[in-house]
Design a protein around this motif. Structure first.
Motif, PDB file in Angstrom:
ATOM      1  N   PHE A 158       0.812  -1.225   0.000  1.00  0.00           N
ATOM      2  CA  PHE A 158       0.000   0.000   0.000  1.00  0.00           C
ATOM      3  C   PHE A 158       0.845   1.275   0.000  1.00  0.00           C
ATOM      4  O   PHE A 158       0.315   2.371  -0.211  1.00  0.00           O
ATOM      5  CB  PHE A 158      -0.934   0.024   1.206  1.00  0.00           C
ATOM      6  N   LYS A 159       2.155   1.159   0.212  1.00  0.00           N
ATOM      7  CA  LYS A 159       3.007   2.334   0.278  1.00  0.00           C
ATOM      8  C   LYS A 159       3.074   3.018  -1.083  1.00  0.00           C
ATOM      9  O   LYS A 159       3.434   2.401  -2.089  1.00  0.00           O
ATOM     10  CB  LYS A 159       4.415   1.937   0.727  1.00  0.00           C
ATOM     11  N   ASP A 160       2.717   4.295  -1.130  1.00  0.00           N
ATOM     12  CA  ASP A 160       2.717   5.090  -2.371  1.00  0.00           C
ATOM     13  C   ASP A 160       1.948   4.398  -3.492  1.00  0.00           C
ATOM     14  O   ASP A 160       2.337   4.452  -4.670  1.00  0.00           O
ATOM     15  CB  ASP A 160       4.153   5.361  -2.836  1.00  0.00           C
ATOM     16  N   ALA A 161       0.849   3.755  -3.141  1.00  0.00           N
ATOM     17  CA  ALA A 161       0.112   2.953  -4.117  1.00  0.00           C
ATOM     18  C   ALA A 161      -0.976   3.742  -4.825  1.00  0.00           C
ATOM     19  O   ALA A 161      -1.511   4.721  -4.296  1.00  0.00           O
ATOM     20  CB  ALA A 161      -0.509   1.742  -3.419  1.00  0.00           C
ATOM     21  N   ASP A 162      -1.290   3.307  -6.039  1.00  0.00           N
ATOM     22  CA  ASP A 162      -2.509   3.699  -6.727  1.00  0.00           C
ATOM     23  C   ASP A 162      -3.486   2.548  -6.543  1.00  0.00           C
ATOM     24  O   ASP A 162      -3.199   1.420  -6.955  1.00  0.00           O
ATOM     25  CB  ASP A 162      -2.242   3.933  -8.216  1.00  0.00           C
ATOM     26  N   LEU A 163      -4.628   2.826  -5.923  1.00  0.00           N
ATOM     27  CA  LEU A 163      -5.583   1.769  -5.589  1.00  0.00           C
ATOM     28  C   LEU A 163      -6.636   1.590  -6.673  1.00  0.00           C
ATOM     29  O   LEU A 163      -7.107   2.573  -7.267  1.00  0.00           O
ATOM     30  CB  LEU A 163      -6.294   2.070  -4.273  1.00  0.00           C
ATOM     31  N   LEU A 207      -6.171   4.167   3.904  1.00  0.00           N
ATOM     32  CA  LEU A 207      -5.786   5.521   3.518  1.00  0.00           C
ATOM     33  C   LEU A 207      -5.073   6.248   4.651  1.00  0.00           C
ATOM     34  O   LEU A 207      -4.129   7.012   4.420  1.00  0.00           O
ATOM     35  CB  LEU A 207      -7.023   6.310   3.085  1.00  0.00           C
ATOM     36  N   ALA A 208      -5.519   6.016   5.887  1.00  0.00           N
ATOM     37  CA  ALA A 208      -4.920   6.689   7.032  1.00  0.00           C
ATOM     38  C   ALA A 208      -3.504   6.185   7.312  1.00  0.00           C
ATOM     39  O   ALA A 208      -2.627   6.952   7.706  1.00  0.00           O
ATOM     40  CB  ALA A 208      -5.794   6.484   8.274  1.00  0.00           C
ATOM     41  N   GLN A 209      -3.262   4.903   7.082  1.00  0.00           N
ATOM     42  CA  GLN A 209      -1.979   4.293   7.417  1.00  0.00           C
ATOM     43  C   GLN A 209      -0.939   4.414   6.298  1.00  0.00           C
ATOM     44  O   GLN A 209       0.241   4.119   6.513  1.00  0.00           O
ATOM     45  CB  GLN A 209      -2.174   2.810   7.743  1.00  0.00           C
ATOM     46  N   ASN A 210      -1.371   4.837   5.106  1.00  0.00           N
ATOM     47  CA  ASN A 210      -0.465   4.831   3.956  1.00  0.00           C
ATOM     48  C   ASN A 210      -0.627   6.100   3.129  1.00  0.00           C
ATOM     49  O   ASN A 210      -1.678   6.745   3.157  1.00  0.00           O
ATOM     50  CB  ASN A 210      -0.753   3.624   3.065  1.00  0.00           C
ATOM     51  N   ARG A 213      -1.661   7.362  -3.446  1.00  0.00           N
ATOM     52  CA  ARG A 213      -1.602   8.452  -4.416  1.00  0.00           C
ATOM     53  C   ARG A 213      -2.931   8.707  -5.115  1.00  0.00           C
ATOM     54  O   ARG A 213      -3.259   9.856  -5.447  1.00  0.00           O
ATOM     55  CB  ARG A 213      -0.514   8.154  -5.461  1.00  0.00           C
ATOM     56  N   SER A 214      -3.696   7.648  -5.368  1.00  0.00           N
ATOM     57  CA  SER A 214      -4.970   7.820  -6.067  1.00  0.00           C
ATOM     58  C   SER A 214      -5.845   6.602  -5.838  1.00  0.00           C
ATOM     59  O   SER A 214      -5.355   5.526  -5.463  1.00  0.00           O
ATOM     60  CB  SER A 214      -4.748   8.012  -7.574  1.00  0.00           C
ATOM     61  N   VAL A 215      -7.131   6.774  -6.084  1.00  0.00           N
ATOM     62  CA  VAL A 215      -8.076   5.667  -5.992  1.00  0.00           C
ATOM     63  C   VAL A 215      -8.932   5.659  -7.254  1.00  0.00           C
ATOM     64  O   VAL A 215      -9.493   6.692  -7.640  1.00  0.00           O
ATOM     65  CB  VAL A 215      -8.995   5.780  -4.756  1.00  0.00           C
ATOM     66  N   THR A 216      -9.011   4.486  -7.885  1.00  0.00           N
ATOM     67  CA  THR A 216      -9.934   4.291  -8.995  1.00  0.00           C
ATOM     68  C   THR A 216     -11.001   3.299  -8.546  1.00  0.00           C
ATOM     69  O   THR A 216     -10.675   2.230  -8.033  1.00  0.00           O
ATOM     70  CB  THR A 216      -9.204   3.727 -10.233  1.00  0.00           C
ATOM     71  N   VAL A 217     -12.245   3.670  -8.714  1.00  0.00           N
ATOM     72  CA  VAL A 217     -13.361   2.789  -8.371  1.00  0.00           C
ATOM     73  C   VAL A 217     -13.934   2.209  -9.660  1.00  0.00           C
ATOM     74  O   VAL A 217     -14.274   2.948 -10.583  1.00  0.00           O
ATOM     75  CB  VAL A 217     -14.464   3.544  -7.608  1.00  0.00           C
ATOM     76  N   ALA A 218     -14.009   0.884  -9.734  1.00  0.00           N
ATOM     77  CA  ALA A 218     -14.666   0.217 -10.866  1.00  0.00           C
ATOM     78  C   ALA A 218     -15.919  -0.461 -10.339  1.00  0.00           C
ATOM     79  O   ALA A 218     -15.844  -1.305  -9.443  1.00  0.00           O
ATOM     80  CB  ALA A 218     -13.732  -0.803 -11.511  1.00  0.00           C
ATOM     81  N   ARG A 219     -17.067  -0.094 -10.862  1.00  0.00           N
ATOM     82  CA  ARG A 219     -18.320  -0.638 -10.379  1.00  0.00           C
ATOM     83  C   ARG A 219     -19.233  -0.938 -11.562  1.00  0.00           C
ATOM     84  O   ARG A 219     -19.047  -0.436 -12.669  1.00  0.00           O
ATOM     85  CB  ARG A 219     -19.025   0.354  -9.448  1.00  0.00           C
ATOM     86  N   MET A 220     -20.220  -1.785 -11.313  1.00  0.00           N
ATOM     87  CA  MET A 220     -21.225  -2.070 -12.325  1.00  0.00           C
ATOM     88  C   MET A 220     -22.289  -0.964 -12.291  1.00  0.00           C
ATOM     89  O   MET A 220     -22.430  -0.241 -11.309  1.00  0.00           O
ATOM     90  CB  MET A 220     -21.857  -3.435 -12.077  1.00  0.00           C
ATOM     91  N   SER A 221     -23.055  -0.876 -13.369  1.00  0.00           N
ATOM     92  CA  SER A 221     -24.095   0.150 -13.449  1.00  0.00           C
ATOM     93  C   SER A 221     -25.346  -0.212 -12.659  1.00  0.00           C
ATOM     94  O   SER A 221     -26.255   0.605 -12.520  1.00  0.00           O
ATOM     95  CB  SER A 221     -24.465   0.397 -14.917  1.00  0.00           C
ATOM     96  N   VAL A 222     -25.408  -1.429 -12.127  1.00  0.00           N
ATOM     97  CA  VAL A 222     -26.587  -1.861 -11.368  1.00  0.00           C
ATOM     98  C   VAL A 222     -26.623  -1.145 -10.013  1.00  0.00           C
ATOM     99  O   VAL A 222     -25.576  -0.795  -9.458  1.00  0.00           O
ATOM    100  CB  VAL A 222     -26.582  -3.393 -11.177  1.00  0.00           C
TER     101      VAL A 222
END
Length: 276
Positions: A158-163, A207-210, A213-222
């Motif tokens: 998680f260090k300097d990660a893009d999630l 997020l608090a512990q690391n 750098r960014s978060v991308t959320v992938a979700r369905m349209s339902v």
């Protein structure tokens, strides 16, 4: 045009070799491949089998690009699954190794190769070739575990990660999920409808512990997938960090909606976390 006839070599071949002087090029009667377009199933196996680059694809069918690129050895014949390629003896340009080597290094050949690679992605590709390509595809997953409820917020990855926080159905609905979403990202998956956990608390802890750098959320349209998007937004608010967040929405038919940035203000804390 002048014509010269020569006897066959002493090896015993009965072939009468005819040479023509036509615009400085030598024509001979020789063995060369013939491609039956009606039998061609557009698999493209012959293109890769031909080491001289003599075969290309034209409108989804294999074609002999130039006579002088074909050496007449027939490496392409056993590669053809339908028997569309055979030998014939006819007047043709003599095999020109210098021209072949020049072509293989040329921009034109590279363009043809690029067109062939595009052809491999078309629905006309044979199941044999498709299965082979599927086996060669590599996973883009870079860490384990991936379930939100199983990961440790203190994990080194998680260090300097893009999630990437994804609803688990996304990988099944979107065919190129690995290549489109996963490279360079730490992947977290879950189902807000079925998992009896609070995603907001776990993601907020991560997020608090690391320094994410960014978060991308992938979700369905339902509708039920809205829970994972809201959980991430609530977690970013809870963390009090200005983490860039983008939401990508996928339809059950595998269509990807335009990218939607989510602007989170860390001073606006949303207490309506999505928890079961």
């Amino acid at each position: 045009m002048t014509e010269v006839a020569e006897s066959a070599p002493a090896s015993g071949s009965a072939l009468l070799v005819k040479k023509h002087a036509l615009e400085g090029e030598a024509y001979v009667i020789r063995k060369i491949i013939k491609i039956d377009a009606a039998k061609c199933n557009s698999c493209g196996e012959c293109v890769t089998a031909c080491h001289e680059g003599a075969i290309g694809m034209d409108n989804g069918k294999a074609v002999l690009l130039r006579d002088d690129y074909c050496d007449g050895l027939g490496d392409c014949l056993p590669a053809c699954p339908t028997g569309a390629i055979t030998f014939e003896e006819r007047e043709a340009l003599a095999y020109d190794e210098v021209a072949v080597l020049s072509n293989l290094k040329s921009k034109t050949f590279k363009e043809l190769s690029r067109d062939y690679l595009k052809h491999l992605k078309t629905p006309s590709l044979s199941s044999k070739k498709r299965n082979r390509l599927d086996r060669e595809r590599k996973s883009c997953l870079g860490q384990w575990p991936v379930q939100i409820r199983l990961v440790s917020a203190h994990a080194a990855f998680f260090k300097d990660a893009d999630l990437l926080v994804a609803a688990d159905c996304c990988a099944y609905a979107y065919g190129d999920f690995h290549n489109e979403f996963m490279p360079g990202r730490v992947v977290l998956i879950g189902c807000p409808k079925l998992d009896a956990v609070c995603y907001t608390e776990k993601i907020a802890e991560i997020l608090a512990q690391n320094d994410v750098r960014s978060v991308t959320v992938a979700r369905m349209s339902v509708p039920c997938c809205g829970g994972i998007e809201q959980a991430v937004k609530n977690a970013i608010s809870s963390s009090r960090k200005a983490v860039p967040c983008v939401v990508r929405v996928i339809s059950p038919q595998g269509m990807l909606a335009p990218e939607t940035p989510s602007h989170m203000n860390p001073d606006e804390h949303d207490v309506h976390a999505v928890c079961k």
